[in-house]
Design an enzyme around this catalytic site. Structure first.
Site, PDB file in Angstrom:
ATOM      1  NE  ARG A  59      -6.595  -0.763  -3.049  1.00  0.00           N
ATOM      2  CZ  ARG A  59      -6.509  -2.058  -2.273  1.00  0.00           C
ATOM      3  NH1 ARG A  59      -7.601  -2.575  -2.029  1.00  0.00           N
ATOM      4  NH2 ARG A  59      -5.483  -2.420  -2.150  1.00  0.00           N
ATOM      5  CE1 TYR A 107      -5.594   6.524   0.172  1.00  0.00           C
ATOM      6  CE2 TYR A 107      -6.806   4.739  -0.746  1.00  0.00           C
ATOM      7  CZ  TYR A 107      -5.682   5.155  -0.735  1.00  0.00           C
ATOM      8  OH  TYR A 107      -4.340   4.738  -0.876  1.00  0.00           O
ATOM      9  CE  LYS A 159      -4.827  -0.141  -7.080  1.00  0.00           C
ATOM     10  NZ  LYS A 159      -3.823  -0.796  -7.694  1.00  0.00           N
ATOM     11  CG  HIS A 204      -2.139  -4.837  -8.633  1.00  0.00           C
ATOM     12  ND1 HIS A 204      -2.391  -5.360  -7.507  1.00  0.00           N
ATOM     13  CD2 HIS A 204      -1.915  -3.443  -8.507  1.00  0.00           C
ATOM     14  CE1 HIS A 204      -2.016  -4.174  -6.610  1.00  0.00           C
ATOM     15  NE2 HIS A 204      -2.029  -3.056  -7.437  1.00  0.00           N
ATOM     16  CB  SER A 259      -1.551  -2.630  -2.448  1.00  0.00           C
ATOM     17  OG  SER A 259      -2.724  -2.976  -3.162  1.00  0.00           O
ATOM     18  CB  CYS A 292       4.615  -5.812  -2.249  1.00  0.00           C
ATOM     19  SG  CYS A 292       3.821  -6.510  -0.989  1.00  0.00           S
ATOM     20  CG  ASP A 350      -1.135   0.277  -9.257  1.00  0.00           C
ATOM     21  OD1 ASP A 350      -0.759  -0.611  -8.399  1.00  0.00           O
ATOM     22  OD2 ASP A 350      -2.167   0.685  -9.306  1.00  0.00           O
ATOM     23  NE  ARG A 370      -0.963   4.878  -1.359  1.00  0.00           N
ATOM     24  CZ  ARG A 370      -1.367   3.925  -2.054  1.00  0.00           C
ATOM     25  NH1 ARG A 370      -1.133   3.822  -3.315  1.00  0.00           N
ATOM     26  NH2 ARG A 370      -1.793   2.715  -1.480  1.00  0.00           N
TER      27      ARG A 370
HETATM   28  C1  OXD Z   1      -2.893   0.037  -4.416  1.00  0.00           C
HETATM   29  C2  OXD Z   1      -2.751   1.270  -5.004  1.00  0.00           C
HETATM   30  O1  OXD Z   1      -3.783   0.224  -3.301  1.00  0.00           O
HETATM   31  O2  OXD Z   1      -1.983   0.906  -6.041  1.00  0.00           O
HETATM   32  O3  OXD Z   1      -2.687  -1.240  -4.801  1.00  0.00           O
HETATM   33  O4  OXD Z   1      -3.084   2.363  -4.591  1.00  0.00           O
HETATM   34 MN    MN Z   2      -1.946  -1.109  -6.598  1.00  0.00          MN
END
Ligand code: OXD
Ligand code: MN
Length: 591
Positions: free
Chosen positions: A80, A208, A217, A237, A259, A261, A286, A375
């Site tokens: 991102r 992406y 998001k 989130h 993100s 974590c 998420d 991913r």
């Molecule tokens: C992020 C995702 O970047 O979930 O938080 O992809």
């Molecule tokens: Mn996320």
């Protein structure tokens, strides 16, 4: 007698507002053809075959990874990009200091220029989608227009995409309009604009995930957080995990972490062998949409239908469920491959990389074989721990909310907020070390309130006030916690084992929710004593556990001063009730 097949209304005729918008966009972007996505298996097969034939997708070893493909994004387009992500509200103050802002008219003018003629020679895909179970009153819909078939394949996994969504849109007063083009994939011509007042998104120049799968998001957090404020709910989130205790009590916890974590790992946690009798199920990994329910509790749905998870680190020990679920029908982005054409990433204990994420022969001098933000995209239904209640239209009731960051020091393993408003302050004061999920320097600690810094579609001060208002409506609010799985010792080693053992901490929270768990008061909230945590079967020195549960008041005086300074950026709009909680904490630390 056989009945005649029902004639389906052609998609472009289902919802006039959508058709009119598609016509406007087509006249601006000039595509060669327009394809309305119905979400059928046949359509997906066809799109996949086209991408394989053009070489944009690479089929992986179909014997061991049936239905799995690899997509390599442009090397400059792997995360991102917050520095070109804007919230475009009429008044700049409504976007707040937490967002980059542009006036809607200026942003539209800039984007119009970029979109003009950008789909010449390409297909314009119309992607109707529903965020949340299709029959849920809590779900919200949108339409993404994109010129990327890779985006369509992802949206088909991540959302309820196709005819059913368009039928729902046809009967609703509005839908979120998301316009996306990969453009030239030029980082200098890349913008992700959000217009919350218009329920619209414009994204140009990136293919992406977080920049291009607009349901995720852009819609389910940035636009939805704005909608949620107007309608009295919260778009967060957060993962949602179901926990059934050995005594048979069923609870759900929602947890916000920045993100990369470990949200996906926590959502799919496997109980350690020494903690028998627990059953863990996943509702979401998420995003959570949280609504006050008629019973005074907070109810949550997961608006997504799939996982767009970070691959590196996934192995049978860290996340057995994820490891198993990505062995079929999975779209990999930016992983490495082995000589026998299997996907490979750092943290996988078997195999070896032959080709790196950029398609070059693997050479350790070039860095990791798989991109750190590589991913997997996979349907949630493939998760062995998928909750039988994940599709419940009314959602699941939340017993506890957890905030957490990646901190090598300061934040103890866990503490409980004094009350809901204090919990809002705890969330507002969250900080974490930056990860590879967004562009920027990995490891720097930044304030990331409620893990929403990159995703809140309006002024954080108004957002904190909204949280307090939602809490005030709840006769039975969830308890709020803060955790830190990432504390390190003087040698830089992680002190807490994490992963499945995090259940020990969640179990203490649920004991507290049931009015049973022991705790002691500290200036920052309630903490378990060592004896309140079940550490049976865990190889953890008592001194390490004591250190994990210690609150160093000197460190916290600095931390709280830093939180005050950070919150100061939001000025007079901050809710006084939250500041009163900050004063209470400061007062306790003075004593
Ligand atoms: C992020 C995702 O970047 O979930 O938080 O992809
Ligand atoms: Mn996320």
């Amino acid at each position: 007698m056989a009945t005649a097949p029902r004639m389906l209304t052609p998609l472009p005729q289902l919802a006039k507002a959508v058709a009119d918008w598609v016509a406007d966009v087509a006249s601006l972007t000039q595509p060669e053809r327009v394809h309305w996505c119905d979400g059928s298996d046949e359509e997906i097969r066809h799109l996949r075959a086209g991408l394989l034939a053009s070489g944009e997708l690479h089929a992986l070893d179909q014997k061991n990874f049936p239905g799995c493909d690899l997509y390599r994004s442009h090397p400059s387009d792997v995360a991102r990009v917050e520095k070109v992500t804007f919230i475009c509200t009429t008044k700049q103050a409504d976007a707040g200091p937490n967002n980059l802002w542009l006036a809607p008219a200026d942003a539209h003018a800039r984007m119009r220029e970029l979109f003009s003629g950008c789909m010449r020679g390409r297909t314009l895909y119309v992607v109707p989608y529903c965020m949340g179970p299709i029959d849920s009153p809590l779900a919200r819909c949108g339409v993404e227009i994109t010129d990327s078939a890779y985006v369509v394949l992802n949206m088909a996994i991540m959302t309820r995409m196709g005819r059913a969504a368009l039928e729902r849109i046809a009967g609703e007063p509005n839908f979120v309009r998301g316009l996306h083009s990969i453009g030239e994939l030029d980082p200098d011509r890349r913008f992700i604009m959000h217009y919350p007042e218009e329920l619209a998104i414009e994204s140009y120049g990136s293919g992406y995930g977080g920049n291009a799968l607009l349901g995720k998001k852009c819609h389910a957090l940035r636009i939805a957080s704005w909608q949620a404020r107007q309608e009295g709910w919260l778009a967060e989130h957060m993962l949602i995990v179901g926990l059934r205790s050995p005594a048979g009590e069923q609870h759900y916890i929602a947890a916000a972490f920045p993100s990369a974590c470990g949200k996906t790992n926590l959502a799919m946690l496997i109980p350690p062998a020494s903690l028998g009798g627990w059953k863990v199920t996943t509702v979401g990994d998420d995003i959570a949409w949280l609504h006050p329910g008629p019973d005074g509790r907070l109810w949550a749905i997961n608006p997504e239908a799939g996982y767009f998870g970070v691959v590196p680190g996934t192995n049978p020990a860290t996340n057995r469920n994820a490891y198993d679920m990505i062995r079929r029908d999975t779209l990999f982005t930016n992983v490495a491959v082995t000589t026998d054409n299997q996907p490979w990433w750092e943290g996988l204990e078997t195999g070896a990389p032959a080709i790196d994420w950029q398609g070059r022969p693997y050479d350790p001098k070039n860095g990791p074989a798989a991109h750190p933000n590589s991913r997997f995209t996979v349907a949630a239904t493939q998760n062995p721990s998928y909750s039988p209640h994940a599709e419940d239209p009314q959602g699941v009731p939340i017993s506890a909310i957890v905030f957490g960051g990646r901190r090598r020091s300061v934040a103890p393993l866990v503490y409980e907020a004094r009350n809901f408003t204090h919990g809002v302050l705890v969330g507002a004061g969250m900080a974490s070390e930056q990860t590879a999920a967004a562009e920027g320097k990995v490891g720097i600690v930044r304030r990331d309130p409620m893990a929403m810094k990159p995703f809140c579609g309006y002024n954080f001060a108004d957002y904190f006030a909204h949280w307090i208002d939602v809490g005030a409506k709840l006769a039975n609010p969830p308890r709020i916690y803060h955790v830190n799985w990432f504390r390190r010792d003087a040698d830089g080693k992680f002190m807490w084992p994490g992963f499945g053992d995090n259940l020990r901490v969640l179990a203490w929270m649920l004991e507290r929710c049931g009015g049973r768990g022991g705790a002691i008061e500290s200036p920052i909230g309630m903490l378990p004593r060592a004896r309140d945590l079940n550490v049976e079967g865990l190889d953890l020195a008592p001194a390490t556990l004591d250190a994990l549960l210690a609150v160093d008041e000197d460190e916290w005086r600095k931390e709280v001063a830093d939180i005050r300074a950070y919150l100061g950026e939001y000025g007079d709009r901050l809710p006084p009730r939250m500041l009163a909680e900050l004063e209470t904490t400061e007062g306790k630390l003075k004593r």
